[in-house]
Write a protein that holds these residues in place. Structure first.
Motif, mmCIF file in Angstrom:
data_model
loop_
_atom_site.group_PDB
_atom_site.id
_atom_site.type_symbol
_atom_site.label_atom_id
_atom_site.label_comp_id
_atom_site.label_asym_id
_atom_site.label_seq_id
_atom_site.Cartn_x
_atom_site.Cartn_y
_atom_site.Cartn_z
ATOM 1 N N GLN A 210 4.857 2.710 4.807
ATOM 2 C CA GLN A 210 6.158 2.034 4.701
ATOM 3 C C GLN A 210 6.583 1.494 6.065
ATOM 4 O O GLN A 210 7.085 0.369 6.172
ATOM 5 C CB GLN A 210 7.208 2.997 4.157
ATOM 6 C CG GLN A 210 8.585 2.391 4.008
ATOM 7 C CD GLN A 210 9.571 3.342 3.358
ATOM 8 O OE1 GLN A 210 9.203 4.233 2.610
ATOM 9 N NE2 GLN A 210 10.847 3.157 3.647
ATOM 10 N N SER A 211 6.384 2.288 7.104
ATOM 11 C CA SER A 211 6.741 1.856 8.448
ATOM 12 C C SER A 211 5.888 0.665 8.890
ATOM 13 O O SER A 211 6.403 -0.301 9.477
ATOM 14 C CB SER A 211 6.574 3.017 9.427
ATOM 15 O OG SER A 211 6.833 2.620 10.748
ATOM 16 N N TYR A 212 4.591 0.732 8.593
ATOM 17 C CA TYR A 212 3.699 -0.367 8.978
ATOM 18 C C TYR A 212 4.073 -1.645 8.231
ATOM 19 O O TYR A 212 4.077 -2.742 8.813
ATOM 20 C CB TYR A 212 2.249 0.012 8.702
ATOM 21 C CG TYR A 212 1.257 -1.061 9.100
ATOM 22 C CD1 TYR A 212 1.054 -1.374 10.431
ATOM 23 C CD2 TYR A 212 0.527 -1.754 8.135
ATOM 24 C CE1 TYR A 212 0.144 -2.361 10.811
ATOM 25 C CE2 TYR A 212 -0.384 -2.737 8.496
ATOM 26 C CZ TYR A 212 -0.569 -3.036 9.841
ATOM 27 O OH TYR A 212 -1.464 -4.020 10.201
ATOM 28 N N LEU A 217 6.728 -7.177 8.239
ATOM 29 C CA LEU A 217 7.867 -8.028 7.893
ATOM 30 C C LEU A 217 8.573 -8.515 9.162
ATOM 31 O O LEU A 217 9.003 -9.672 9.246
ATOM 32 C CB LEU A 217 8.848 -7.269 6.996
ATOM 33 C CG LEU A 217 8.332 -6.814 5.626
ATOM 34 C CD1 LEU A 217 9.444 -6.111 4.854
ATOM 35 C CD2 LEU A 217 7.774 -7.975 4.827
ATOM 36 N N ALA A 218 8.673 -7.632 10.143
ATOM 37 C CA ALA A 218 9.318 -8.000 11.402
ATOM 38 C C ALA A 218 8.524 -9.077 12.143
ATOM 39 O O ALA A 218 9.095 -9.842 12.935
ATOM 40 C CB ALA A 218 9.492 -6.770 12.287
ATOM 41 N N PRO A 223 6.797 -10.252 1.949
ATOM 42 C CA PRO A 223 6.193 -9.158 1.167
ATOM 43 C C PRO A 223 5.034 -9.603 0.285
ATOM 44 O O PRO A 223 4.004 -8.916 0.211
ATOM 45 C CB PRO A 223 7.365 -8.647 0.328
ATOM 46 C CG PRO A 223 8.574 -8.964 1.133
ATOM 47 C CD PRO A 223 8.266 -10.273 1.811
ATOM 48 N N GLU A 224 5.175 -10.750 -0.373
ATOM 49 C CA GLU A 224 4.142 -11.207 -1.301
ATOM 50 C C GLU A 224 2.877 -11.674 -0.592
ATOM 51 O O GLU A 224 1.861 -11.970 -1.244
ATOM 52 C CB GLU A 224 4.685 -12.336 -2.185
ATOM 53 C CG GLU A 224 5.042 -13.619 -1.464
ATOM 54 C CD GLU A 224 6.469 -13.642 -0.945
ATOM 55 O OE1 GLU A 224 6.964 -14.751 -0.630
ATOM 56 O OE2 GLU A 224 7.095 -12.563 -0.847
#
Length: 303
Positions: A210-212, A217-218, A223-224
């Motif tokens: 989740q963190s990765y 995203l950053a 996401p897709e």
């Protein structure tokens, strides 16, 4: 079989290692034997190995996709976000009422996801109340054996070749919960370290994944555009699905996990094919959209 529309926009592929880049479960019985040998439970070894085989072959009431409750010594069955019933190791209903578990979060530290063969051994070690050092030593022993004759697992060279040839994506990452020493040894045994830009050992999935994903995203990825591939839904897929990413579940075993994934594969040959389909989907889209005329010219010359 494959939806090339969404595959064509993939820019990042995250791979799990154990059970995803190689498939082997012959270690499980040895792992269980090493866990119990020399303990007061050594006499239960054969029964424990039969239990492990039954879960592997989907011939037991406890199935992949269930969670083991270490405090109550029962397995929990999930439907949606709720646990709806409990089972004892002999497959009968647990004594506590189902509602006792309905409000539990699957993230509770005393719950172990039985998502792969390693999860079976982890659950059994808690069942017999074995110390953490016993689990660690048995793990190290069996991991060492998996890299040496006569127990060395087979490498799938065609899959590795297909991953290497997947040049149309921007990033290929490897994330494994296996700690650094064993992880490095396994990557070296398979000769795949050069295939990945980011490599994380001791990745602490699902939280680490989740963190990765958040870090991607950053960096500007959507996401897709991110695809996670793994054999353990809880560790490898759920965090990505919840954040809007794409998911590929690969496992030779049936699973009771209620979630629906973008792709469901069983064998490494299928994964190798997927790598080639992604490559073709992305390069084909770029040519059709006029994004890469140089590549198009090359194909016309070669054709």
């Amino acid at each position: 079989m494959y939806n090339k529309t969404w595959l064509s926009v993939i820019k990042v592929v995250i791979f799990d290692m154990d059970g995803t880049l190689y498939q082997d479960d012959t270690y499980l019985e040895r792992y269980i034997r090493y866990l119990l040998e020399g303990t007061e439970h050594e006499g239960d070894t054969e029964a424990a190995m039969r239990l492990g085989r039954a879960i592997l072959s989907d011939c037991h009431a406890i199935r992949f996709g269930y969670f083991y409750h270490t405090r109550d010594d029962v397995s929990l069955v999930q439907e949606g976000e709720r646990f709806v019933r409990s089972l004892t190791w002999d497959g009968t209903a647990g004594e506590g009422p189902a509602q006792d578990y309905e409000s539990l979060s699957a993230h509770e530290p005393y719950l172990i996801p039985i998502g792969d063969p390693w999860g079976i051994a982890a659950a059994l070690s808690h069942r017999y109340k074995l110390p953490e050092q016993r689990l660690r030593s048995a793990f190290e022993r069996v991991r060492g054996e998996m890299l040496l004759p006569p127990y060395g697992f087979a490498c799938h060279d065609d899959l590795f070749r297909a991953i290497e040839e997947l040049t149309a994506v921007e990033k290929k990452s490897l994330m494994t919960n296996t700690h650094l020493e064993s992880g490095v040894a396994f990557v070296g045994y398979m000769g795949i370290g050069h295939l990945f830009g980011d490599v994380a050992y001791g990745a602490n999935k699902p939280a680490g994944l989740q963190s990765y994903f958040g870090s991607l995203l950053a960096q500007g990825y959507r996401p897709e555009e991110i695809l996670s591939i793994g054999d353990n839904p809880w560790n490898d897929l759920h965090p990505v699905k919840k954040l809007g990413g794409r998911t590929c579940f690969i496992s030779p075993y049936p699973s009771s996990d209620p979630e629906v994934w973008d792709l469901r594969l069983h064998r490494l040959e299928e994964l190798a094919q997927l790598m080639r389909v992604i490559q073709q989907s992305i390069t084909g889209r770029k040519i059709a959209d006029g994004e890469d005329r140089v590549e198009a010219d090359k194909q016309e010359i070669q054709g």
